[in-house]
Design a protein around this motif. Sequence first.
Motif, PDB file in Angstrom:
ATOM      1  N   THR A 162      46.453  52.606  35.601  1.00 47.52           N
ATOM      2  CA  THR A 162      46.597  51.749  34.421  1.00 47.52           C
ATOM      3  C   THR A 162      45.389  50.818  34.273  1.00 47.52           C
ATOM      4  O   THR A 162      45.061  50.073  35.191  1.00 47.52           O
ATOM      5  CB  THR A 162      47.884  50.909  34.536  1.00 47.52           C
ATOM      6  N   PRO A 163      44.715  50.833  33.096  1.00 48.78           N
ATOM      7  CA  PRO A 163      43.512  50.014  32.931  1.00 48.78           C
ATOM      8  C   PRO A 163      43.756  48.577  32.474  1.00 48.78           C
ATOM      9  O   PRO A 163      42.893  47.723  32.643  1.00 48.78           O
ATOM     10  CB  PRO A 163      42.726  50.780  31.861  1.00 48.78           C
ATOM     11  N   ALA A 164      44.928  48.290  31.869  1.00 48.57           N
ATOM     12  CA  ALA A 164      45.161  46.950  31.319  1.00 48.57           C
ATOM     13  C   ALA A 164      46.608  46.531  31.577  1.00 48.57           C
ATOM     14  O   ALA A 164      47.541  47.302  31.354  1.00 48.57           O
ATOM     15  CB  ALA A 164      44.876  46.918  29.819  1.00 48.57           C
ATOM     16  N   LEU A 165      46.772  45.293  32.047  1.00 51.79           N
ATOM     17  CA  LEU A 165      48.097  44.784  32.400  1.00 51.79           C
ATOM     18  C   LEU A 165      48.268  43.374  31.854  1.00 51.79           C
ATOM     19  O   LEU A 165      47.367  42.535  31.970  1.00 51.79           O
ATOM     20  CB  LEU A 165      48.267  44.767  33.921  1.00 51.79           C
ATOM     21  N   LYS A 166      49.448  43.115  31.281  1.00 52.29           N
ATOM     22  CA  LYS A 166      49.818  41.763  30.873  1.00 52.29           C
ATOM     23  C   LYS A 166      51.118  41.398  31.574  1.00 52.29           C
ATOM     24  O   LYS A 166      52.107  42.125  31.495  1.00 52.29           O
ATOM     25  CB  LYS A 166      50.012  41.673  29.361  1.00 52.29           C
ATOM     26  N   GLU A 187      36.351  47.028  38.873  1.00 55.37           N
ATOM     27  CA  GLU A 187      36.565  47.511  37.515  1.00 55.37           C
ATOM     28  C   GLU A 187      37.173  46.460  36.591  1.00 55.37           C
ATOM     29  O   GLU A 187      37.452  46.749  35.429  1.00 55.37           O
ATOM     30  CB  GLU A 187      37.473  48.751  37.538  1.00 55.37           C
ATOM     31  N   LEU A 188      37.388  45.248  37.105  1.00 55.42           N
ATOM     32  CA  LEU A 188      38.006  44.195  36.299  1.00 55.42           C
ATOM     33  C   LEU A 188      36.916  43.446  35.538  1.00 55.42           C
ATOM     34  O   LEU A 188      36.106  42.740  36.124  1.00 55.42           O
ATOM     35  CB  LEU A 188      38.795  43.235  37.185  1.00 55.42           C
ATOM     36  N   HIS A 189      36.907  43.601  34.212  1.00 50.84           N
ATOM     37  CA  HIS A 189      35.851  43.035  33.382  1.00 50.84           C
ATOM     38  C   HIS A 189      36.312  41.867  32.521  1.00 50.84           C
ATOM     39  O   HIS A 189      35.486  41.071  32.074  1.00 50.84           O
ATOM     40  CB  HIS A 189      35.264  44.123  32.472  1.00 50.84           C
ATOM     41  N   THR A 190      37.623  41.763  32.265  1.00 47.97           N
ATOM     42  CA  THR A 190      38.150  40.735  31.384  1.00 47.97           C
ATOM     43  C   THR A 190      39.309  40.020  32.057  1.00 47.97           C
ATOM     44  O   THR A 190      40.212  40.669  32.586  1.00 47.97           O
ATOM     45  CB  THR A 190      38.640  41.355  30.051  1.00 47.97           C
ATOM     46  N   LEU A 191      39.281  38.685  32.024  1.00 45.62           N
ATOM     47  CA  LEU A 191      40.350  37.906  32.645  1.00 45.62           C
ATOM     48  C   LEU A 191      40.721  36.753  31.723  1.00 45.62           C
ATOM     49  O   LEU A 191      39.862  35.964  31.324  1.00 45.62           O
ATOM     50  CB  LEU A 191      39.886  37.366  33.994  1.00 45.62           C
ATOM     51  N   ASP A 192      41.997  36.667  31.367  1.00 46.87           N
ATOM     52  CA  ASP A 192      42.480  35.642  30.438  1.00 46.87           C
ATOM     53  C   ASP A 192      43.499  34.753  31.142  1.00 46.87           C
ATOM     54  O   ASP A 192      44.606  35.189  31.446  1.00 46.87           O
ATOM     55  CB  ASP A 192      43.120  36.316  29.224  1.00 46.87           C
ATOM     56  N   PHE A 193      43.099  33.495  31.410  1.00 46.72           N
ATOM     57  CA  PHE A 193      43.983  32.509  32.026  1.00 46.72           C
ATOM     58  C   PHE A 193      44.324  31.393  31.045  1.00 46.72           C
ATOM     59  O   PHE A 193      44.728  30.309  31.450  1.00 46.72           O
ATOM     60  CB  PHE A 193      43.317  31.886  33.253  1.00 46.72           C
ATOM     61  N   SER A 194      44.162  31.627  29.762  1.00 46.15           N
ATOM     62  CA  SER A 194      44.351  30.571  28.764  1.00 46.15           C
ATOM     63  C   SER A 194      45.811  30.150  28.650  1.00 46.15           C
ATOM     64  O   SER A 194      46.722  30.896  29.004  1.00 46.15           O
ATOM     65  CB  SER A 194      43.842  31.041  27.400  1.00 46.15           C
ATOM     66  N   TYR A 195      46.012  28.898  28.166  1.00 41.02           N
ATOM     67  CA  TYR A 195      47.339  28.343  27.908  1.00 41.02           C
ATOM     68  C   TYR A 195      48.210  28.329  29.163  1.00 41.02           C
ATOM     69  O   TYR A 195      49.334  28.838  29.179  1.00 41.02           O
ATOM     70  CB  TYR A 195      48.042  29.115  26.782  1.00 41.02           C
ATOM     71  N   ASN A 196      47.680  27.763  30.223  1.00 39.34           N
ATOM     72  CA  ASN A 196      48.445  27.543  31.439  1.00 39.34           C
ATOM     73  C   ASN A 196      48.343  26.065  31.814  1.00 39.34           C
ATOM     74  O   ASN A 196      47.999  25.225  30.976  1.00 39.34           O
ATOM     75  CB  ASN A 196      47.947  28.465  32.556  1.00 39.34           C
ATOM     76  N   ILE A 245      34.041  38.785  30.942  1.00 38.71           N
ATOM     77  CA  ILE A 245      34.693  37.887  29.986  1.00 38.71           C
ATOM     78  C   ILE A 245      35.729  37.050  30.728  1.00 38.71           C
ATOM     79  O   ILE A 245      36.622  37.606  31.377  1.00 38.71           O
ATOM     80  CB  ILE A 245      35.379  38.688  28.860  1.00 38.71           C
ATOM     81  N   LEU A 246      35.606  35.730  30.648  1.00 38.99           N
ATOM     82  CA  LEU A 246      36.539  34.820  31.314  1.00 38.99           C
ATOM     83  C   LEU A 246      37.009  33.763  30.330  1.00 38.99           C
ATOM     84  O   LEU A 246      36.204  33.027  29.763  1.00 38.99           O
ATOM     85  CB  LEU A 246      35.868  34.157  32.521  1.00 38.99           C
TER      86      LEU A 246
END
Length: 287
Positions: A83-87, A130-139, A156-157
């Motif tokens: 799996t390439p993308a997880l939320k 392989e992890l290129h994008t990380l979203d920690f917003s709204y925490n 992308i961070l």
Amino acid sequence: MKPEAPESMVQGLAWLLRHHGDTVLDGSHVLSLLTPCLQVVTRLFEQLFPRGPGPGFQALPAHPADNVAILRTQFLLDVLQKTPALKLIHPPECPRQFEVNIFPFKSLRSLEEVISLCGGDLSSALPWLELHTLDFSYNTIHSLDQSLELLNSLRILDLSHNLIKDCGSYLKVLSELQYLNLGYNLLTSVPELSVQSSAQLHTVVLRHNQLSSTSGLEHLYNLQHLDLSYNLLVEHAQLTALAQMQKLRKLFLEGNPLYFHKDYRMFAAQHLSPKVSDKVSSGLGLI
């Protein structure tokens, strides 16, 4: 949680992936999981690995081929590893501090909404190549830590809308970073960034912080988009750190004290690269 609930979770996830797994694996859809569901699935995998999960792709130990539960578990493991993308979605009724182990995901390129400490992942500290994008917003993140050292390939961070006052030197390890968003935090100084990232970094968002200086941005000579709006920049001379940014296309300064000077555009342009100030004089680039 009722006793039969974990089994129902596993069956439901297996059904979902059998019918829609192709769109998850090709990246057209993001796999979204509730944290309790992920916890149940990873514990199931751990029970079937007597020596614990290791690095690289995993296969379950040999079992009878007609065991339906084992075949379902092997199917889940195979899909999750690719799996390439997880939320991750953390239900409000669950404890705020909740251990989440993401060891089954070997091919992630995008990870959104992890709870804390890289998802509470207690596996071996291996880099996420392989992890290129990380979203920690709204925490409610107050500080960063050395777990960022595992994100060698991060491009992308997004750390916006948190409670970060100081990034320390933790961001300096992100040498491949192209986009950084630290907007809507409590920063009083520009975060320390890798000198190596100056070649790649094209967008930095620092809006709605408490910055009174641009010191620390001077080596980001390839920056194209810089958002410093709604900070505490009083004097135009505080923009001299931007003088080497010859590729700057968008500079946002609205909401700072200097923004309310009647000739603020003219004074701001004097502290930018001549290539940028020419665009400002034409009414472009400075907002």
